[in-house]
Each structure stands twice: as C-alpha cells, then as structure tokens.
Write an enzyme that holds these catalytic residues in place. Sequence first.
Site, PDB file in Angstrom:
ATOM      1  CE1 TYR A 168      56.967  17.402  34.851  1.00  0.00           C
ATOM      2  CE2 TYR A 168      57.091  15.838  33.044  1.00  0.00           C
ATOM      3  CZ  TYR A 168      56.447  16.330  34.154  1.00  0.00           C
ATOM      4  OH  TYR A 168      55.281  15.747  34.576  1.00  0.00           O
ATOM      5  NE  ARG A 194      51.487   9.243  31.752  1.00  0.00           N
ATOM      6  CZ  ARG A 194      51.056   9.673  32.952  1.00  0.00           C
ATOM      7  NH1 ARG A 194      51.877  10.322  33.739  1.00  0.00           N
ATOM      8  NH2 ARG A 194      49.836   9.440  33.364  1.00  0.00           N
ATOM      9  CG  HIS A 245      50.390  14.318  34.189  1.00  0.00           C
ATOM     10  ND1 HIS A 245      50.780  13.880  32.949  1.00  0.00           N
ATOM     11  CD2 HIS A 245      51.501  14.334  34.946  1.00  0.00           C
ATOM     12  CE1 HIS A 245      52.072  13.623  32.958  1.00  0.00           C
ATOM     13  NE2 HIS A 245      52.551  13.892  34.159  1.00  0.00           N
ATOM     14  CG  HIS A 259      53.601  14.850  38.677  1.00  0.00           C
ATOM     15  ND1 HIS A 259      53.585  13.483  38.673  1.00  0.00           N
ATOM     16  CD2 HIS A 259      54.023  15.218  37.445  1.00  0.00           C
ATOM     17  CE1 HIS A 259      53.975  13.038  37.496  1.00  0.00           C
ATOM     18  NE2 HIS A 259      54.249  14.063  36.725  1.00  0.00           N
TER      19      HIS A 259
HETATM   20 FE   LIG Z   1      54.628  13.953  34.609  1.00  0.00          FE
END
Ligand SMILES: [Fe+2]
Length: 272
Positions: free
Chosen positions: A139, A188, A191, A193
């Site tokens: 990110y 994780r 995905h 969001h």
């Molecule tokens: Fe995330």
Amino acid sequence: MTDADPTPAAPESLLASADFPPQSQITKEIQDLHAEYERREAAGEKLPLTMHDFPPYRSSLLRHPTKNPKLVDPETIELHSPAFGQRDVAAIESDLTLQHSGEPLGERITVRGRLLDSWGRPVPNQLIEIWQANSAGRYIHQRDQHPAPLDPNFTGAGRTITDDNGEYLFTTIKPGPYPWKNHQNAWRPAHIHFSVFGSAFTQRIITQMYFPGDPLFALDPIYNSIRRQQDRERLISTYDHDLTVPEFSMAYRWDIVVDGPDATWTEPEGEH
Ligand SMILES: [Fe+2]
C-alpha cells in the site's frame, strides 16, 4: 552477520518477534472456535455475524467495540455530512490504471457487480469507493513498510457511482497478498476494500472482496472472524470470462447486498 548466515528476506525490525504464535497455532485456534460456534448455534444460542472477541485476530482484541453503536439522528447529521451525485464523480475515477503517466505493473482486471437490496432490487446512484494494495502487495501508506516495491504508476484508490441498474465497474490491477504481523509470517489473502456510502452518511458500510481459490482463506483470522461459511463465501468474487475485455483484462464479478438475510458481510463499525 557473516556472508554464510542465512539472510532474512525482510529487515529484522519488520519480522514478527520470536514469541509471536506460528501459523499452525492460529489455524488451530480458528478451527476450534468455528467448531465451538457451530455447537453453540446448534444449542440455540443467538450469535452475531462477526465474532468481535476472536483471539486469532490478535491485533483486534483491544480495539473492537464493546458498547452498542451510538444512535444519531439521521436528519441532523445530514446537515453536516457529505453528499454525492452523479456529477461529483468523474468516469475516469473508476479506472485505477489511468491515474499516472505510465501503466501500473501487474495483472489488469475488471471488477464488476451490482449493488442490491434485500429484495434483489438494484440500488442505483450510490457512491462506491475502493482501496487496495498494488500487485506486489504494497500500500502507499507510511505504516506499510514491508519490503515490496511501490509502483509509481499505481495509487490504489478509486470510486464510482452505481448506474440505473445498480451496476458498478472498476478497472484495476489484481492486488497481491501482503504480510501483516498478526502472528509469525501472517499473510492476508489478496483483497480489495470496498466502501458503500449509502443514501446517507450514517449508512456507510465497509467490507472486502476476495478472489476465488485463494490458498490463504483458511489461514486468515480476519476472514475467519466472520462466523458462518456462507457469509465468508459471499465476499469471494467469481471469475467471469464474459466480463473480460479481450486482449486487455481478466474479470471478476462481485455483487454487494446491502441488507436482509443474504446481506454481504460488513465490518463491525457498520453493524446495526
Ligand atoms: Fe487491506
């Protein structure tokens, strides 16, 4: 450290501390809790959709809600909260691959679906926002310092308004899985969001869309804090070859149901 030492893939400071539980322990805790919830439900106990006290999700234990949501007067809050219309969001904002001068790296995908109410009716004219990691699982956020590359051509945020049929469509890059330090070597599942704004500020719901066949599902405490398998599976998109754009992008379909018994699971802040 000498040349002969095994070099960790990540700097020491980014590795989970030695006393973090291993994945095997977390997976066992998840399995035991799911079995316990099934027993309790079979015994007639009413259980929430999300298990707030879910020990495998270590980092949430001290910050999950312990009190009922505060009720606000919906009309008063509308005087101060943002509102959106078709013209406030440009069409280009739904294409996350066009936000910079170059093309982002990774697998280009189309994500398309419908926003539906409990009767299966389309919910038109709704603001849908997404945010996600890049194809390397990173990110653009100062708290995300894991050693995967940032992509100068990918920010990872977009938005759109559902059309008259409740349809939304994003063009983006398939996000990569990422480590998140919940336990030793915790990753994780990939995905995206999603936020659905609703017709009023107090209706905003937030959830996550996953990709089919992810090997990390059974290992992930966030995904598994959703108690029922059917609710977890509603968060998984389906590959849809009919939606692919020839020579351009793969495609995934994912419908969002905002209420009723088939509702898409949303994060606890949005639970009523
Ligand atoms: Fe995330």
